[in-house]
Design an enzyme around this catalytic site. Structure first.
Site, PDB file in Angstrom:
ATOM      1  N   GLY A  89     -28.691  -0.893 -29.456  1.00  0.00           N
ATOM      2  CA  GLY A  89     -29.669  -1.712 -28.740  1.00  0.00           C
ATOM      3  C   GLY A  89     -30.956  -1.845 -29.544  1.00  0.00           C
TER       4      GLY A  89
ATOM      5  CB  SER B  29     -27.199  -0.359 -25.941  1.00  0.00           C
ATOM      6  OG  SER B  29     -26.716   0.787 -26.585  1.00  0.00           O
TER       7      SER B  29
ATOM      8  CG  HIS C  89     -25.192   4.718 -26.255  1.00  0.00           C
ATOM      9  ND1 HIS C  89     -25.913   5.783 -25.780  1.00  0.00           N
ATOM     10  CD2 HIS C  89     -26.095   3.886 -26.825  1.00  0.00           C
ATOM     11  CE1 HIS C  89     -27.199   5.608 -26.078  1.00  0.00           C
ATOM     12  NE2 HIS C  89     -27.336   4.465 -26.711  1.00  0.00           N
TER      13      HIS C  89
ATOM     14  CB  CYS D 270     -35.742   7.475 -26.555  1.00  0.00           C
ATOM     15  SG  CYS D 270     -34.160   6.772 -26.152  1.00  0.00           S
TER      16      CYS D 270
END
Ligand code: PLP
Length: 377
Positions: free
Chosen positions: A69, A198, A200, A322
């Site tokens: 992403g 994205s 995952h 993150c």
């Protein structure tokens, strides 16, 4: 094991893992090869492109595969802003993922002027603020669909409409990483030029993403190389990951409504349990999607509480995964006080979760909060 951290990442769906395995061991050709093996691999990619496009309500030719992403977002933002002869003003929000914020900050260092829209205490962005921010020299408005820390939805439809009316030449990029397979994606209705997603987060492996680029929009790629992905993303394609992403999109698309209802019920169960057992807990933000819930347990430092939950094999997140170790910029932008930010837990569901997972979380929280309050409260 009770995994409740699906906004960070998800397990790979068996169907996705199967096709990835096949792409690695049997149909492992290079999609650029002109022999049968290459044609087979290229066929797998085109199937995946159709599957991703279907979930995005887009045309297959509008889908470019990327490595994640973050790469999709970088491609869109740099590509849009570096087009010659366009303005130098970017609009974004203070609650974006670092994939967006750090890309925009780099452009700011290169001379772009950036407006960061601030959320209210519930984590929402006011459409009146968007209206006030658009300028004749706005080149790009980039914002997310669903927030990864508090689960708020941004009014992308209204934003797109306003942007095209007030600055028709400006590009509109949406980071839909946390919205994919949860809420319908509507590029045309939203007037979106770019949409990042994205793999995952929806049951595909890590290492694959996609960028929707509206038909007719042309930007430069991030990298130079071969002509893969029509030159937009050179480099030999990660066929196993891409095929798995397509398969995950297909599976999730077929179950979208029932999955939403299931997650809604889990979220309700969590909230009822919290009200009964921790009436002193405080919710952060208005979670518009039931998949992400953010709760502060005052006097219980989340980093420590997380460890206690871990001992019970309950996995959640403190703030954003993150931004490991850093105070949440999202909660800070919502102007929550330090102790609330410090004690915030993010619980994020997938349809694979069960009522037992929620009960295990509540029990572990019971022990954890009692222990921490005794020690520090
Ligand atoms: N945008 C949002 C809202 C996210 O939550 C994430 C991942 O956490 C990303 C972008 C980055 O996606 P990727 O991990 O595929 O680079």
């Amino acid at each position: 094991m009770h995994y409740l951290d699906h906004a960070a990442t998800t397990a790979v769906l068996p169907e996705a893992a199967d096709i990835a395995y096949r792409a690695m061991t049997e149909q492992f050709g290079n999609p650029s090869s002109v022999h049968k093996m290459g044609i087979e691999a290229s066929g797998m990619m085109e199937t995946a492109r159709r599957q991703v496009a279907a979930l995005l309500n887009a045309e297959p030719s509008e889908i470019t595969f990327t490595s994640c992403g973050t790469e999709a977002t970088n491609t869109a933002i740099y590509g849009a802003c570096r087009r010659k002869g366009r303005g130098k003003h970017i609009i974004t929000t203070a609650i974006e993922h670092s994939a967006t914020l750090n890309t925009v900050k780099q452009l700011e260092r290169e001379g772009f002027d950036v407006t960061y829209l601030q959320p209210d205490e519930s984590g929402h962005i006011a459409i009146s603020d968007v209206r006030g921010a658009i300028r004749p020299d706005t080149v790009l408005l980039t914002c997310m669909l669903a927030n990864n820390e508090v689960g708020t939805l941004l009014p992308v439809r209204e934003i797109g409409k306003l942007l095209k009316k007030q600055a028709p030449d400006a590009y509109f990029h949406i980071d839909a990483v946390q919205g994919l397979a949860r809420v319908p994606i509507r590029p045309r209705q939203w007037n979106a030029d770019f949409i990042s997603v994205s793999g995952h987060k929806i049951g595909a492996p890590k290492g694959v993403g996609a960028l929707y680029i509206r038909k007719g929009v042309h930007i430069a790629p991030l990298m130079a190389g071969g002509g893969q992905e029509r030159g937009m993303r050179p480099g030999t394609e990660a066929v196993p990951n891409i095929a798995a992403f397509g398969e995950a999109c297909r599976v999730r698309q077929g179950q979208m409504e029932q999955n939403y209802t299931k997650v809604e019920e889990l979220c309700k169960q969590l909230k009822e349990g919290v009200a009964r057992r921790f009436p002193w807990a405080i919710y952060n933000g208005m979670n518009d999607i039931p998949h992400v819930v953010n709760i502060s347990f005052p006097d219980c430092k989340s980093e420590v509480l997380l460890r206690v939950l871990e001992m019970h094999q309950v996995y959640v997140s403190s703030g954003s995964a993150c931004a490991r170790g850093k105070a949440s910029h999202v909660l800070a932008a919502m102007k929550l006080d330090h102790s609330r930010i410090d004690s915030a837990l993010r619980i994020s569901f997938a349809p694979s979760n069960t009522p037992e997972d929620v009960e295990a979380l509540l029990d572990a929280l019971d022990e954890g909060t009692k222990r921490l309050k005794r020690a520090f409260g």
